[in-house]
Write a protein that holds these residues in place. Sequence first.
Motif, PDB file in Angstrom:
ATOM      1  N   SER A 160       0.833  -1.204   0.000  1.00  0.00           N
ATOM      2  CA  SER A 160       0.000   0.000   0.000  1.00  0.00           C
ATOM      3  C   SER A 160       0.868   1.254   0.000  1.00  0.00           C
ATOM      4  N   LYS A 161       0.767   2.014  -1.089  1.00  0.00           N
ATOM      5  CA  LYS A 161       1.539   3.273  -1.181  1.00  0.00           C
ATOM      6  C   LYS A 161       1.025   4.269  -0.140  1.00  0.00           C
ATOM      7  N   VAL A 162      -0.290   4.235   0.155  1.00  0.00           N
ATOM      8  CA  VAL A 162      -0.858   5.160   1.136  1.00  0.00           C
ATOM      9  C   VAL A 162      -0.272   4.850   2.516  1.00  0.00           C
TER      10      VAL A 162
ATOM     11  N   VAL B  38      13.016   8.823  -0.368  1.00  0.00           N
ATOM     12  CA  VAL B  38      12.386   7.540  -0.693  1.00  0.00           C
ATOM     13  C   VAL B  38      11.355   7.716  -1.812  1.00  0.00           C
ATOM     14  N   LEU B  39      11.486   6.917  -2.867  1.00  0.00           N
ATOM     15  CA  LEU B  39      10.441   6.841  -3.896  1.00  0.00           C
ATOM     16  C   LEU B  39       9.415   5.792  -3.518  1.00  0.00           C
ATOM     17  N   GLU B  40       9.916   4.685  -2.989  1.00  0.00           N
ATOM     18  CA  GLU B  40       9.045   3.555  -2.651  1.00  0.00           C
ATOM     19  C   GLU B  40       9.849   2.567  -1.835  1.00  0.00           C
ATOM     20  N   PHE B  41       9.123   1.668  -1.180  1.00  0.00           N
ATOM     21  CA  PHE B  41       9.775   0.523  -0.544  1.00  0.00           C
ATOM     22  C   PHE B  41       9.261  -0.755  -1.174  1.00  0.00           C
TER      23      PHE B  41
ATOM     24  N   HIS C 230      17.836  -0.090 -13.917  1.00  0.00           N
ATOM     25  CA  HIS C 230      17.534   0.740 -15.098  1.00  0.00           C
ATOM     26  C   HIS C 230      16.093   0.438 -15.472  1.00  0.00           C
ATOM     27  N   LYS C 231      15.157   1.288 -15.050  1.00  0.00           N
ATOM     28  CA  LYS C 231      13.731   0.959 -15.203  1.00  0.00           C
ATOM     29  C   LYS C 231      13.199   1.158 -16.626  1.00  0.00           C
ATOM     30  N   PRO C 232      13.506   2.283 -17.316  1.00  0.00           N
ATOM     31  CA  PRO C 232      12.884   2.469 -18.632  1.00  0.00           C
ATOM     32  C   PRO C 232      13.383   1.443 -19.664  1.00  0.00           C
TER      33      PRO C 232
ATOM     34  N   VAL D 106       1.363  10.076 -10.398  1.00  0.00           N
ATOM     35  CA  VAL D 106       0.097   9.473  -9.963  1.00  0.00           C
ATOM     36  C   VAL D 106       0.362   7.995  -9.695  1.00  0.00           C
ATOM     37  N   LYS D 107      -0.007   7.532  -8.491  1.00  0.00           N
ATOM     38  CA  LYS D 107       0.268   6.133  -8.137  1.00  0.00           C
ATOM     39  C   LYS D 107      -0.988   5.434  -7.636  1.00  0.00           C
ATOM     40  N   ALA D 108      -1.240   4.249  -8.172  1.00  0.00           N
ATOM     41  CA  ALA D 108      -2.287   3.392  -7.618  1.00  0.00           C
ATOM     42  C   ALA D 108      -1.825   2.945  -6.228  1.00  0.00           C
TER      43      ALA D 108
ATOM     44  N   GLU E  42      18.984  11.101  -9.508  1.00  0.00           N
ATOM     45  CA  GLU E  42      19.398   9.793 -10.008  1.00  0.00           C
ATOM     46  C   GLU E  42      18.917   8.722  -9.028  1.00  0.00           C
ATOM     47  N   GLU E  43      18.363   7.642  -9.575  1.00  0.00           N
ATOM     48  CA  GLU E  43      17.816   6.598  -8.701  1.00  0.00           C
ATOM     49  C   GLU E  43      18.883   5.590  -8.300  1.00  0.00           C
ATOM     50  N   ALA E  44      18.715   5.020  -7.131  1.00  0.00           N
ATOM     51  CA  ALA E  44      19.531   3.870  -6.725  1.00  0.00           C
ATOM     52  C   ALA E  44      18.658   2.943  -5.890  1.00  0.00           C
TER      53      ALA E  44
ATOM     54  N   GLY F 206       1.947   0.654 -11.649  1.00  0.00           N
ATOM     55  CA  GLY F 206       1.034   1.547 -10.952  1.00  0.00           C
ATOM     56  C   GLY F 206       1.576   2.932 -10.629  1.00  0.00           C
ATOM     57  N   ALA F 207       2.839   3.229 -10.999  1.00  0.00           N
ATOM     58  CA  ALA F 207       3.381   4.579 -10.766  1.00  0.00           C
ATOM     59  C   ALA F 207       3.509   5.259 -12.119  1.00  0.00           C
ATOM     60  N   ILE F 208       2.739   6.322 -12.308  1.00  0.00           N
ATOM     61  CA  ILE F 208       2.718   6.965 -13.626  1.00  0.00           C
ATOM     62  C   ILE F 208       3.310   8.361 -13.492  1.00  0.00           C
TER      63      ILE F 208
ATOM     64  N   PRO G  69       8.710   3.773 -21.736  1.00  0.00           N
ATOM     65  CA  PRO G  69       7.973   3.449 -20.510  1.00  0.00           C
ATOM     66  C   PRO G  69       8.791   2.631 -19.508  1.00  0.00           C
ATOM     67  N   ASN G  70       8.381   2.689 -18.252  1.00  0.00           N
ATOM     68  CA  ASN G  70       9.044   1.906 -17.213  1.00  0.00           C
ATOM     69  C   ASN G  70       8.733   0.424 -17.366  1.00  0.00           C
ATOM     70  N   THR G  71       9.699  -0.386 -16.940  1.00  0.00           N
ATOM     71  CA  THR G  71       9.566  -1.845 -16.947  1.00  0.00           C
ATOM     72  C   THR G  71       9.811  -2.338 -15.524  1.00  0.00           C
TER      73      THR G  71
ATOM     74  N   ILE H 226      -1.197  11.123  -5.166  1.00  0.00           N
ATOM     75  CA  ILE H 226      -0.601  12.079  -6.102  1.00  0.00           C
ATOM     76  C   ILE H 226       0.604  12.667  -5.394  1.00  0.00           C
ATOM     77  N   GLU H 227       1.767  12.469  -6.024  1.00  0.00           N
ATOM     78  CA  GLU H 227       3.026  12.712  -5.321  1.00  0.00           C
ATOM     79  C   GLU H 227       3.896  13.701  -6.077  1.00  0.00           C
ATOM     80  N   GLU H 228       4.618  14.493  -5.328  1.00  0.00           N
ATOM     81  CA  GLU H 228       5.614  15.418  -5.878  1.00  0.00           C
ATOM     82  C   GLU H 228       6.570  14.662  -6.797  1.00  0.00           C
ATOM     83  N   PHE H 229       6.870  15.241  -7.950  1.00  0.00           N
ATOM     84  CA  PHE H 229       7.857  14.656  -8.858  1.00  0.00           C
ATOM     85  C   PHE H 229       9.252  14.965  -8.317  1.00  0.00           C
ATOM     86  N   LEU H 230      10.025  13.920  -8.086  1.00  0.00           N
ATOM     87  CA  LEU H 230      11.381  14.111  -7.556  1.00  0.00           C
ATOM     88  C   LEU H 230      12.380  13.945  -8.687  1.00  0.00           C
ATOM     89  N   GLU H 231      13.317  14.902  -8.770  1.00  0.00           N
ATOM     90  CA  GLU H 231      14.364  14.804  -9.786  1.00  0.00           C
ATOM     91  C   GLU H 231      15.591  14.174  -9.171  1.00  0.00           C
TER      92      GLU H 231
HETATM   93  P1  AMP Z   1       7.485   2.990  -7.830  1.00  0.00           P
HETATM   94  O1  AMP Z   1       6.570   1.911  -8.317  1.00  0.00           O
HETATM   95  O2  AMP Z   1       6.929   3.868  -6.786  1.00  0.00           O
HETATM   96  O3  AMP Z   1       8.869   2.505  -7.580  1.00  0.00           O
HETATM   97  O4  AMP Z   1       7.795   3.893  -9.101  1.00  0.00           O
HETATM   98  C1  AMP Z   1       8.368   3.344 -10.266  1.00  0.00           C
HETATM   99  C2  AMP Z   1       9.277   4.358 -10.897  1.00  0.00           C
HETATM  100  O5  AMP Z   1       8.576   5.561 -11.158  1.00  0.00           O
HETATM  101  C3  AMP Z   1      10.446   4.756 -10.020  1.00  0.00           C
HETATM  102  O6  AMP Z   1      11.498   3.858 -10.115  1.00  0.00           O
HETATM  103  C4  AMP Z   1      10.778   6.115 -10.593  1.00  0.00           C
HETATM  104  O7  AMP Z   1      11.527   5.988 -11.780  1.00  0.00           O
HETATM  105  C5  AMP Z   1       9.432   6.667 -10.933  1.00  0.00           C
HETATM  106  N1  AMP Z   1       8.894   7.477  -9.813  1.00  0.00           N
HETATM  107  C6  AMP Z   1       8.108   7.047  -8.797  1.00  0.00           C
HETATM  108  N2  AMP Z   1       7.829   8.029  -7.929  1.00  0.00           N
HETATM  109  C7  AMP Z   1       8.445   9.129  -8.405  1.00  0.00           C
HETATM  110  C8  AMP Z   1       8.544  10.486  -7.954  1.00  0.00           C
HETATM  111  N3  AMP Z   1       7.912  10.914  -6.872  1.00  0.00           N
HETATM  112  N4  AMP Z   1       9.292  11.335  -8.697  1.00  0.00           N
HETATM  113  C9  AMP Z   1       9.911  10.916  -9.825  1.00  0.00           C
HETATM  114  N5  AMP Z   1       9.863   9.667 -10.299  1.00  0.00           N
HETATM  115  C10 AMP Z   1       9.146   8.772  -9.610  1.00  0.00           C
END
Ligand code: AMP
Length: 425
Positions: free
Chosen positions: A102-104, A281-284, A213-215, A142-144, A191-193, A152-154, A223-225, A184-189
């Motif tokens: 649950s993202k919420v 944190v983008l996600e766990f 490397h998601k895209p 936007v995330k489901a 580099e991901e790790a 589910g993360a657009i 698109p993301n994979t 609905i989440e702030e877009f973070l700029e």
């Molecule tokens: P998630 O399923 O939350 O990991 O999101 C999948 C991908 O979407 C992440 O690996 C990021 O590339 C991108 N993403 C998710 N949340 C954000 C955010 N808040 N800002 C920018 N990119 C994001």
Amino acid sequence: MKVLVVGGGGREHTLVWKLNQSPRVTKVYCAPGNAGISREAEVVPIDVTDIKALVDFAVSEGIGLTCAGPELPLTLGIVDAFEAAGLRIFGASKAAAEIEGSKVFTKDLLAKYNIPSGTYQVFDDAGAARAYLKEIGAPIVVKADGLAAGKGAIVCQTIEEAEEAVRLCMDERAFGDAGDTIVIEEFLEGEEASFLAFSDGKTVLPMATSQDHKPIFDGDKGPNTGGMGAYSPAPVVTPALFDQAMNEIMIPTVQAMAAEGRPYKGVLYAGLMIKDGKARVLEFNARFGDPEAQPLFMRLDGDLVEIMEAVIDERLDEITLDWQDDATICVVMASGGYPGDYEKGKVITGIDEADALPDVKVFHAGTAEKDGKIVTSGGRVLGVTARGKDIPQAIERAYEACALIKWDGAQYRTDIGAKAIKFLK
Ligand code: AMP
Ligand code: GLY
């Protein structure tokens, strides 16, 4: 000891490969496995969601240790069900796996405990979501709320894209129940790790650094994979950043989960966004990364059974992880069309030749056996993984191996690991 790996992707092939190296393991089973796994373990045709059948199998075979690879069985409560049957299993409980399910839940947890992440709002009404989008503008994410198989993360560059994402989740219900509530989440700029750690609920034992490397296309285009390739170590995670991630994110999260009555045991995987020397944190995820597991386990010395048992028995403070100095990289070969629609059943050639190269291991993901031949059966098909004295050498070896493997429509990124090079100069 007999061990069972639940799942059938590249991560699970890697777990089977690593567990087979344990002197304590007499036999590895995998449910449901794939064509590559079937050469190294006994595959059992049970779906990862059929928890009852998995419990029954583990009881009747006398399985001493089970590890669930993917998130779905964890969120369905496989760990709780195995424990209730007196079985030993490595992974997050249902309550703990909510951190991925649950993202919420997770955004609220991060906010409550002041763990760095983007600002957000939760909506269960499409009209209110659209009004908020107009007010806040793009870019926006936007995330489901629930699990959506990695889709589910657009990430939306314009308001129109964001409105379309809300429509997809809430009106079209493209992710079913998972999208009835959205974040609905702030877009973070930045580099991901990927930051992975073992946790026994008290001690947090970090793994080596890695980057996914998601895209789908080179240069992070398209698109993301689920992940098109990964490598370790990832120099974007400097020693200072590593410390910040541990002290401000990983340890506080495990403490927060304990405080919430959801002790966190298993693997905690934080998707981080790094900018100006700080991680947020983008996600766990509640499991090993796929494909991060491939390069990580290729570098990890020692017995994975010992580590998993220390997590289960809450004595992770007794364990140290030994990482080889080598660099490792995994290049994912995927079906043409992935992450959209793709055809299955394409005959693959060259796997054995690639596997025979020194310091190369081809992990299978979406493969099956048909008439004695290995054929494609999924989007991500193979994880061609190589070791080198440094990242450039590992890259060269992995791509040499990829060049030997062919099937109709095969695609792979040609720039996996390239992001590391700028840090090495
Ligand atoms: P998630 O399923 O939350 O990991 O999101 C999948 C991908 O979407 C992440 O690996 C990021 O590339 C991108 N993403 C998710 N949340 C954000 C955010 N808040 N800002 C920018 N990119 C994001
Ligand atoms: N590699 C991304 C994931 O495992 O979710």
